[in-house]
Write an enzyme that holds these catalytic residues in place. Structure first.
Site, short mmCIF file in Angstrom:
data_model
loop_
_atom_site.label_atom_id
_atom_site.label_comp_id
_atom_site.label_asym_id
_atom_site.label_seq_id
_atom_site.Cartn_x
_atom_site.Cartn_y
_atom_site.Cartn_z
N ASP A 1 0.84 -1.19 0.00
CA ASP A 1 0.00 0.00 0.00
C ASP A 1 0.88 1.24 0.00
O ASP A 1 1.79 1.36 0.82
CB ASP A 1 -0.92 0.01 1.22
CG ASP A 1 -2.06 0.99 1.05
OD1 ASP A 1 -2.45 1.26 -0.10
OD2 ASP A 1 -2.58 1.48 2.08
N TYR B 1 1.17 5.66 -0.32
CA TYR B 1 0.70 6.79 0.49
C TYR B 1 0.89 8.01 -0.38
O TYR B 1 1.65 8.91 -0.05
CB TYR B 1 1.59 6.82 1.75
CG TYR B 1 1.13 7.69 2.89
CD1 TYR B 1 -0.12 7.53 3.48
CD2 TYR B 1 1.99 8.66 3.42
CE1 TYR B 1 -0.50 8.32 4.56
CE2 TYR B 1 1.61 9.45 4.50
CZ TYR B 1 0.37 9.26 5.06
OH TYR B 1 0.00 10.03 6.14
N HIS C 1 -3.82 13.95 1.27
CA HIS C 1 -4.07 13.02 2.38
C HIS C 1 -2.89 13.02 3.36
O HIS C 1 -3.09 13.11 4.58
CB HIS C 1 -4.32 11.61 1.85
CG HIS C 1 -4.42 10.57 2.92
ND1 HIS C 1 -5.49 10.52 3.80
CD2 HIS C 1 -3.58 9.56 3.29
CE1 HIS C 1 -5.30 9.51 4.65
NE2 HIS C 1 -4.16 8.92 4.36
N ARG D 1 0.31 15.32 13.91
CA ARG D 1 1.56 15.91 14.38
C ARG D 1 1.57 17.43 14.39
O ARG D 1 2.54 18.04 14.82
CB ARG D 1 2.73 15.44 13.50
CG ARG D 1 3.09 13.97 13.62
CD ARG D 1 4.32 13.66 12.79
NE ARG D 1 4.09 13.87 11.38
CZ ARG D 1 3.60 12.94 10.55
NH1 ARG D 1 3.31 11.74 11.01
NH2 ARG D 1 3.40 13.19 9.29
N ASP E 1 -9.44 0.46 1.93
CA ASP E 1 -8.41 -0.05 2.83
C ASP E 1 -8.81 0.29 4.27
O ASP E 1 -8.42 1.32 4.82
CB ASP E 1 -7.07 0.59 2.45
CG ASP E 1 -5.91 -0.06 3.16
OD1 ASP E 1 -6.00 -1.26 3.48
OD2 ASP E 1 -4.90 0.63 3.39
N TYR F 1 1.72 2.65 15.57
CA TYR F 1 2.42 2.91 14.30
C TYR F 1 3.87 3.34 14.43
O TYR F 1 4.65 3.19 13.49
CB TYR F 1 1.62 3.88 13.41
CG TYR F 1 1.88 5.36 13.62
CD1 TYR F 1 1.29 6.04 14.68
CD2 TYR F 1 2.70 6.07 12.74
CE1 TYR F 1 1.51 7.39 14.86
CE2 TYR F 1 2.93 7.42 12.93
CZ TYR F 1 2.34 8.08 13.99
OH TYR F 1 2.56 9.41 14.16
N LYS G 1 -4.52 -2.02 10.38
CA LYS G 1 -4.78 -2.07 8.95
C LYS G 1 -5.05 -3.48 8.43
O LYS G 1 -5.73 -3.65 7.42
CB LYS G 1 -3.54 -1.54 8.19
CG LYS G 1 -3.22 -0.11 8.46
CD LYS G 1 -4.06 0.77 7.59
CE LYS G 1 -3.60 2.21 7.70
NZ LYS G 1 -4.35 3.07 6.82
N THR H 1 -4.86 6.45 0.31
CA THR H 1 -6.10 7.22 0.36
C THR H 1 -6.05 8.39 -0.62
O THR H 1 -5.06 9.12 -0.65
CB THR H 1 -6.32 7.77 1.78
OG1 THR H 1 -6.15 6.70 2.69
CG2 THR H 1 -7.70 8.37 1.93
CA CA Z 1 -4.19 2.73 2.90
#
Ligand code: CA
Length: 429
Positions: A135, A137, A142, A151, A242, A253, A262, A359
């Site tokens: 996957d 990113y 996003h 953050r 997802d 994470y 996930k 995403t």
């Molecule tokens: Ca994803």
């Protein structure tokens, strides 16, 4: 070899609705089971499922080098392995046989009875055996939104993000086909109200509006591919949800990235729309600044696709609530760049591997691809038609992603990627 199947003026002798996601210009590939329990590879035109195993047996692929049982299988992996030339020959032939002017199958009622099913007579299965799932990113919007929510504004985008497509290795075993219900996962999380972690059902079950591409055999171990070749190895695309449990994700994470938040489920749409069918909908992606390193720099234009995406929440009473409208073309990194980067260390990619886009959030609030962003970190609840509100999803909610491409001449679509959320599994004592 020309893609004859894309001719926008072509019509079929099958009776199909105008505006169907599956006109004769689409010809996607999937796997289905008939009510007689026969599993076959097939295609779809309008509301008809076409059994390609029977189509092949009855001689309609004569002249194309195919093994006898290539379509009588429960996954498309072997067919995908055959490569682009074969995919194109097969798709062109199907298009030719179902052309309105061609009597060969049109006027053979016995064969039609064997080959053609109503969509409501069959059940769609997972179209591929997913060997590996990665996957990415790749939506700048996003990544920036999530970074800002987690953050703060100053550290929103990590310094590496603009230089390469960031990704992680996902879990292949829990990829399910549209129509499969999923259980709300449990996990370890840190609640704001307690000082030590707790274990229980996620309170923050979220979607991620994505698309995924499926590859053929790309490279041998140790041998990276060049960016000019990358697109040759992509068979087609599906819609992809997802699923993510944000509370589990947030606690686990760091430092190694996504894991149990996930891996409990991801849903794909059942029909793989080929890159050949998507050819007329090519477009430019966002301008990339700074310029990517040369191994990631495209030599040609038109590396993205104009694919309109929508996500709906269907409540128990049947109301469809539009949650988001976005577009694949917003993605910063292209599929070609993702695949090139993936093999750049020599990692081998195989037929039936699935690569998620990440995403897909657009530039406006209405185009965000997750509940995390749509509610801006649970600050703004979404009010539904039945008066109830959501920060994340409830049990029995049904989430539906749709996608389609449209230009002046033609439109094709992906159908639906639908999932119902069931309550957490409780083992009977
Ligand atoms: Ca994803």
């Amino acid at each position: 070899m020309k893609i004859l199947a894309n001719n926008p003026s072509k019509k079929t002798w099958l009776d199909i609705d105008k505006g169907s996601d599956f006109p004769i210009q689409n010809i996607p590939f999937g796997v289905f089971i008939t009510k007689d329990d026969i599993i076959t590879i097939g295609t779809r035109i309008g509301e008809y499922a076409i059994d390609l195993g029977a189509f092949h047996q009855l001689g309609y692929f004569n002249g194309i080098p195919l093994t006898d049982d290539i379509f009588m299988q429960d996954s498309l992996n072997d067919f995908i392995s055959d490569g682009r030339k074969t995919w194109r020959l097969v798709r062109n032939r199907i298009s030719e046989v179902f052309d309105a002017e061609n009597p060969i199958l049109r006027d053979n009622m016995a064969h039609r009875g064997i080959i053609i099913f109503d969509m409501n007579e069959i059940e769609m299965l997972l179209p591929i055996y997913v060997g590996d799932y990665t996957d990415f990113y790749s939506s700048k919007e996003h990544a920036t939104n999530v970074g800002e929510i987690f953050r703060g504004k100053d550290n929103a985008l990590m310094p590496n993000w603009l230089h390469m497509p960031i990704g992680y290795h996902g879990r292949a075993s829990s990829i399910v086909v549209s129509g499969t219900s999923i259980r709300r996962p449990s996990g370890q999380m840190m609640n704001s109200s307690s000082e030590s972690p707790v274990f229980g059902p996620t309170q923050k079950l979220d979607m991620e509006i994505e698309m995924a591409f499926i590859t053929t055999d790309v490279n041998n171990l140790g041998e990276p591919i060049a960016i000019e070749e990358a697109n040759e190895y992509i068979f087609g695309m599906v819609l992809f949800n997802d699923w993510s449990a944000r509370d589990i994700q947030k606690w686990e994470y760091a430092p190694l990235g996504p894991f149990l938040g996930k891996s409990f489920a991801s849903t794909i749409s059942p029909w793989i729309v080929t890159m050949d069918a998507l050819e007329p909908f090519k477009c430019e992606g966002p301008v990339q600044t700074p310029e990517p390193l040369s191994y990631l720099k495209h030599k040609k234009n038109g590396n993205s696709f104009d694919i309109k995406l929508q996500a709906f929440l269907e409540t128990k009473n049947g109301d469809a609530n539009l949650l988001s409208e976005t577009n694949f073309k917003h993605l910063y990194w292209t599929m070609g760049q993702q695949l090139t980067h993936h093999t750049s260390n020599g990692c081998n990619v195989k037929a039936g591997d699935l690569m998620g886009s990440g995403t897909i959030s657009g530039p406006t609030k209405e185009s965000y691809g997750s509940m995390l962003e749509l509610t801006w970190g649970s600050k703004n609840a979404i009010t539904l038609k039945d008066g109830s509100t959501r920060l994340f999803f409830d049990d029995n909610d049904k989430v539906i992603i749709r996608g389609y491409c449209q230009n002046k001449e033609a439109s094709i679509g992906f159908g639906e990627c639908t999932t119902k959320i069931l309550p957490t599994f409780n083992r009977k004592k």
